[in-house]
Design a protein around this motif. Structure first.
Motif, PDB file in Angstrom:
ATOM      1  N   GLU A  78      56.668   8.849  24.915  1.00 15.21           N
ATOM      2  CA  GLU A  78      58.166   8.656  25.026  1.00 15.21           C
ATOM      3  C   GLU A  78      58.802   7.284  25.144  1.00 15.21           C
ATOM      4  O   GLU A  78      59.990   7.236  24.505  1.00 15.21           O
ATOM      5  CB  GLU A  78      58.480   9.429  26.563  1.00 15.21           C
ATOM      6  CG  GLU A  78      59.789   9.635  26.754  1.00 15.21           C
ATOM      7  CD  GLU A  78      60.046  10.159  28.044  1.00 15.21           C
ATOM      8  OE1 GLU A  78      59.072  10.535  28.709  1.00 15.21           O
ATOM      9  OE2 GLU A  78      61.324  10.177  28.538  1.00 15.21           O
TER      10      GLU A  78
ATOM     11  N   THR B 228      62.100  24.260  29.107  1.00 15.99           N
ATOM     12  CA  THR B 228      62.807  23.012  28.642  1.00 15.99           C
ATOM     13  C   THR B 228      62.437  22.131  29.669  1.00 15.99           C
ATOM     14  O   THR B 228      62.119  21.974  30.873  1.00 15.99           O
ATOM     15  CB  THR B 228      64.339  23.111  28.765  1.00 15.99           C
ATOM     16  OG1 THR B 228      64.821  21.904  28.193  1.00 15.99           O
ATOM     17  CG2 THR B 228      64.671  23.583  30.132  1.00 15.99           C
TER      18      THR B 228
ATOM     19  N   ARG C 136      68.915  14.011  30.473  1.00 17.23           N
ATOM     20  CA  ARG C 136      68.419  14.116  29.122  1.00 17.23           C
ATOM     21  C   ARG C 136      67.689  15.514  29.213  1.00 17.23           C
ATOM     22  O   ARG C 136      66.762  15.548  30.207  1.00 17.23           O
ATOM     23  CB  ARG C 136      67.590  12.840  28.888  1.00 17.23           C
ATOM     24  CG  ARG C 136      66.807  12.982  27.560  1.00 17.23           C
ATOM     25  CD  ARG C 136      65.815  11.765  27.188  1.00 17.23           C
ATOM     26  NE  ARG C 136      65.509  11.715  25.956  1.00 17.23           N
ATOM     27  CZ  ARG C 136      64.717  10.734  25.465  1.00 17.23           C
ATOM     28  NH1 ARG C 136      63.897   9.910  26.473  1.00 17.23           N
ATOM     29  NH2 ARG C 136      64.276  10.962  24.267  1.00 17.23           N
TER      30      ARG C 136
ATOM     31  N   GLY D  63      65.508  18.374  27.186  1.00 10.53           N
ATOM     32  CA  GLY D  63      64.616  18.426  25.842  1.00 10.53           C
ATOM     33  C   GLY D  63      64.784  19.766  24.862  1.00 10.53           C
ATOM     34  O   GLY D  63      64.151  19.645  23.918  1.00 10.53           O
ATOM     35  N   ASN D  64      65.439  20.697  25.550  1.00 15.70           N
ATOM     36  CA  ASN D  64      65.788  21.856  24.758  1.00 15.70           C
ATOM     37  C   ASN D  64      67.101  22.416  24.846  1.00 15.70           C
ATOM     38  O   ASN D  64      67.658  23.083  25.783  1.00 15.70           O
ATOM     39  CB  ASN D  64      64.788  22.847  24.954  1.00 15.70           C
ATOM     40  CG  ASN D  64      64.702  24.380  24.410  1.00 15.70           C
ATOM     41  OD1 ASN D  64      65.760  24.364  23.367  1.00 15.70           O
ATOM     42  ND2 ASN D  64      64.297  25.372  24.590  1.00 15.70           N
TER      43      ASN D  64
ATOM     44  N   LYS E  46      66.438  20.673  20.270  1.00 13.43           N
ATOM     45  CA  LYS E  46      66.910  19.490  20.152  1.00 13.43           C
ATOM     46  C   LYS E  46      66.980  18.745  21.499  1.00 13.43           C
ATOM     47  O   LYS E  46      67.325  19.538  22.476  1.00 13.43           O
ATOM     48  CB  LYS E  46      68.347  19.549  19.670  1.00 13.43           C
ATOM     49  CG  LYS E  46      68.524  19.781  18.225  1.00 13.43           C
ATOM     50  CD  LYS E  46      69.971  19.753  17.637  1.00 13.43           C
ATOM     51  CE  LYS E  46      69.907  20.080  16.102  1.00 13.43           C
ATOM     52  NZ  LYS E  46      71.474  19.824  15.640  1.00 13.43           N
ATOM     53  N   VAL E  47      66.930  17.404  21.681  1.00 13.78           N
ATOM     54  CA  VAL E  47      67.023  16.604  22.655  1.00 13.78           C
ATOM     55  C   VAL E  47      68.535  16.088  22.953  1.00 13.78           C
ATOM     56  O   VAL E  47      68.896  15.739  21.937  1.00 13.78           O
ATOM     57  CB  VAL E  47      65.792  15.556  22.523  1.00 13.78           C
ATOM     58  CG1 VAL E  47      66.252  14.638  23.791  1.00 13.78           C
ATOM     59  CG2 VAL E  47      64.589  15.895  22.631  1.00 13.78           C
TER      60      VAL E  47
ATOM     61  N   LYS F 178      71.407  13.947  25.067  1.00 20.40           N
ATOM     62  CA  LYS F 178      71.547  13.013  26.377  1.00 20.40           C
ATOM     63  C   LYS F 178      73.221  13.204  26.847  1.00 20.40           C
ATOM     64  O   LYS F 178      74.051  13.027  25.651  1.00 20.40           O
ATOM     65  CB  LYS F 178      71.065  11.616  25.963  1.00 20.40           C
ATOM     66  CG  LYS F 178      69.775  11.507  25.953  1.00 20.40           C
ATOM     67  CD  LYS F 178      69.187   9.759  25.830  1.00 20.40           C
ATOM     68  CE  LYS F 178      69.802   9.401  24.203  1.00 20.40           C
ATOM     69  NZ  LYS F 178      69.350   7.974  24.179  1.00 20.40           N
TER      70      LYS F 178
ATOM     71  N   THR G 241      72.366  13.994  20.294  1.00 24.33           N
ATOM     72  CA  THR G 241      71.375  14.803  19.918  1.00 24.33           C
ATOM     73  C   THR G 241      70.064  14.065  19.241  1.00 24.33           C
ATOM     74  O   THR G 241      70.366  12.939  18.505  1.00 24.33           O
ATOM     75  CB  THR G 241      71.893  15.778  18.971  1.00 24.33           C
ATOM     76  OG1 THR G 241      72.299  15.241  17.960  1.00 24.33           O
ATOM     77  CG2 THR G 241      72.856  16.528  19.923  1.00 24.33           C
TER      78      THR G 241
ATOM     79  N   LYS H 297      63.604  14.730  18.378  1.00 25.32           N
ATOM     80  CA  LYS H 297      62.315  14.271  18.983  1.00 25.32           C
ATOM     81  C   LYS H 297      61.863  15.085  20.423  1.00 25.32           C
ATOM     82  O   LYS H 297      62.875  15.415  21.021  1.00 25.32           O
ATOM     83  CB  LYS H 297      62.546  12.833  19.512  1.00 25.32           C
ATOM     84  CG  LYS H 297      62.765  11.985  18.307  1.00 25.32           C
ATOM     85  CD  LYS H 297      63.062  10.559  18.735  1.00 25.32           C
ATOM     86  CE  LYS H 297      63.356   9.631  17.747  1.00 25.32           C
ATOM     87  NZ  LYS H 297      63.717   8.200  18.034  1.00 25.32           N
ATOM     88  N   GLU H 298      60.513  15.253  20.308  1.00 30.95           N
ATOM     89  CA  GLU H 298      59.995  15.946  21.428  1.00 30.95           C
ATOM     90  C   GLU H 298      60.054  14.970  22.679  1.00 30.95           C
ATOM     91  O   GLU H 298      59.424  14.206  22.720  1.00 30.95           O
ATOM     92  CB  GLU H 298      59.007  16.703  20.990  1.00 30.95           C
ATOM     93  CG  GLU H 298      59.066  17.859  20.119  1.00 30.95           C
ATOM     94  CD  GLU H 298      59.443  18.928  20.749  1.00 30.95           C
ATOM     95  OE1 GLU H 298      59.977  19.800  19.865  1.00 30.95           O
ATOM     96  OE2 GLU H 298      59.354  19.117  21.845  1.00 30.95           O
ATOM     97  N   PRO H 299      60.532  15.598  23.887  1.00 34.57           N
ATOM     98  CA  PRO H 299      60.588  14.835  25.161  1.00 34.57           C
ATOM     99  C   PRO H 299      58.986  15.112  25.409  1.00 34.57           C
ATOM    100  O   PRO H 299      58.349  15.868  25.382  1.00 34.57           O
ATOM    101  CB  PRO H 299      61.401  15.208  25.956  1.00 34.57           C
ATOM    102  CG  PRO H 299      61.490  16.871  25.672  1.00 34.57           C
ATOM    103  CD  PRO H 299      61.269  16.746  24.048  1.00 34.57           C
TER     104      PRO H 299
END
Length: 360
Positions: free
Chosen positions: A245, A281, A314, A316-317, A338-339, A341, A351, A354-356
């Motif tokens: 990360e 998530t 933030r 993650g899903n 989708k990630v 913030k 958006t 990337k996988e958190p």
């Protein structure tokens, strides 16, 4: 019954005698004398005894030696009886007996006197006269009513004639208007026909122009499509991105580069944030830019925080998380996996695929 028969017989006899008498006086009397006598007798027959009395008085004063004097006296007496002036009638009948004792009217005058002097007979005569007077009055009333109705009918007829004339005038005016409207309608139809032809000609011109425009547009669309296809071939798939990360964060040159603006939510003195996980998530939240927390939420899990200034998030899903800020659902955040913030209350969203990293 006998009395009634005698009365009818007496009346018939008087009529016969009077007819003979009239024939005689028409032979010997003057025209003026006959006219005045006929006038009085006509009033008597018309149930107008007042006028009959007046006419016979005039006759007797103007023609005292007339051959019709006895007849005039007799009918004058009968007129007084009709008026119920019995004393005057008795005087006239008595005068007839004294002055012309050989008159054929004497016997009838005596019967009239007998009727007047006999209480019962007089009463019967009075009753008959009253009945006749009542019938005469009824006839007069009926005549007056009929005359009134006739007058109303005449007035209504005149009104109807007037209205009919007015309607005729209106009808002529309507016919004139209809003729004028017909002419105007024909003009409008002719104009419409001309406009239709012009429209058809314009459509033909526009079709030609449109064909001239469509050809280069089609070429431009084809070129754009090819350019887009080439650009898509150069996109690096998300699943090739590896690293921790921290490395992913270092690779982001501008953290706000892909941020998407959301409507600004009205600020208040304090804020509440509630997250509801519809799917598994990972989330990271910073409260008032000081306190940071990370969680892995299972489906159906809820978390809630309070802040004075706001939150930095933030997620993650994006498609599996629902956010309620200050009691208001801010709506969908993005697609599943989708990630995103975002910062609340100044709501901005970025958006990423990337996988958190997951927090245990």
């Amino acid at each position: 019954m006998e009395t009634h028969f005698l009365k009818k017989s007496g009346t018939a006899a008087i009529a016969i005698i009077f007819a003979v008498f009239l024939a005689a006086i028409h032979t010997y009397a003057s025209q003026e004398e006959l006219a005045l006598f006929d006038q009085g007798y006509g009033y008597y027959l018309s149930y107008e005894p007042e006028k009959a009395v007046e006419s016979f008085h005039v006759f007797l004063n103007e023609f005292p030696d007339s051959s019709a004097k006895d007849a005039a006296l007799f009918w004058l007496g009968r007129s007084f009886v009709s008026l119920r002036r019995y004393e005057e009638a008795k005087q006239i009948f008595s005068k007839l007996k004294q002055e012309i004792p050989d008159s054929p009217f004497i016997m009838y005058a005596e019967k009239e006197l007998e009727t007047i002097n006999t209480p019962d007979a007089g009463k019967e005569t009075k009753t008959a006269i009253e009945k006749i007077d009542s019938e005469i009055q009824a006839l007069r009333n009926e005549k007056a009513r009929t005359d009134k109705i006739l007058t109303q009918i005449t007035e209504e007829r005149d009104n109807l004639r007037f209205l009919l004339e007015e309607e005729k005038i209106k009808m002529r005016a309507l016919e004139a208007d209809a003729s004028r409207f017909d002419g105007e309608l024909k003009e409008i139809l002719a104009r419409l026909q001309t406009l239709r032809k012009d429209h058809e000609n314009n459509n033909a011109t526009v079709t030609t122009s449109q064909n001239q425009i469509d050809e280069p547009v089609a070429v431009l669309q084809e070129v754009t499509k090819e350019a887009t296809a080439e650009s898509d071939e150069r996109v690096i798939p998300n699943d090739t991105v590896q690293g921790t990360e921290q490395e992913q964060r270092n690779q982001v040159e501008d953290p706000h580069k892909n941020e998407k603006a959301y409507p600004v939510i009205q600020q208040s003195s304090s804020h509440t944030l509630e997250l509801i996980a519809n799917e598994e998530t990972w989330i990271s939240v910073t409260i008032d830019d000081r306190e940071s927390r990370e969680r892995l939420l299972k489906p159906g899990a809820r978390v809630k925080w309070t802040a004075k200034s706001g939150f930095s998030l933030r997620i993650g899903n994006a498609g599996g998380t629902k956010i309620i800020f200050n009691g208001q659902d801010i709506g969908p955040l993005g697609e599943k996996g989708k990630v995103v913030k975002l910062k609340l209350p100044s709501l901005k969203l970025s958006t990423s695929h990337k996988e958190p990293s997951k927090v245990l």
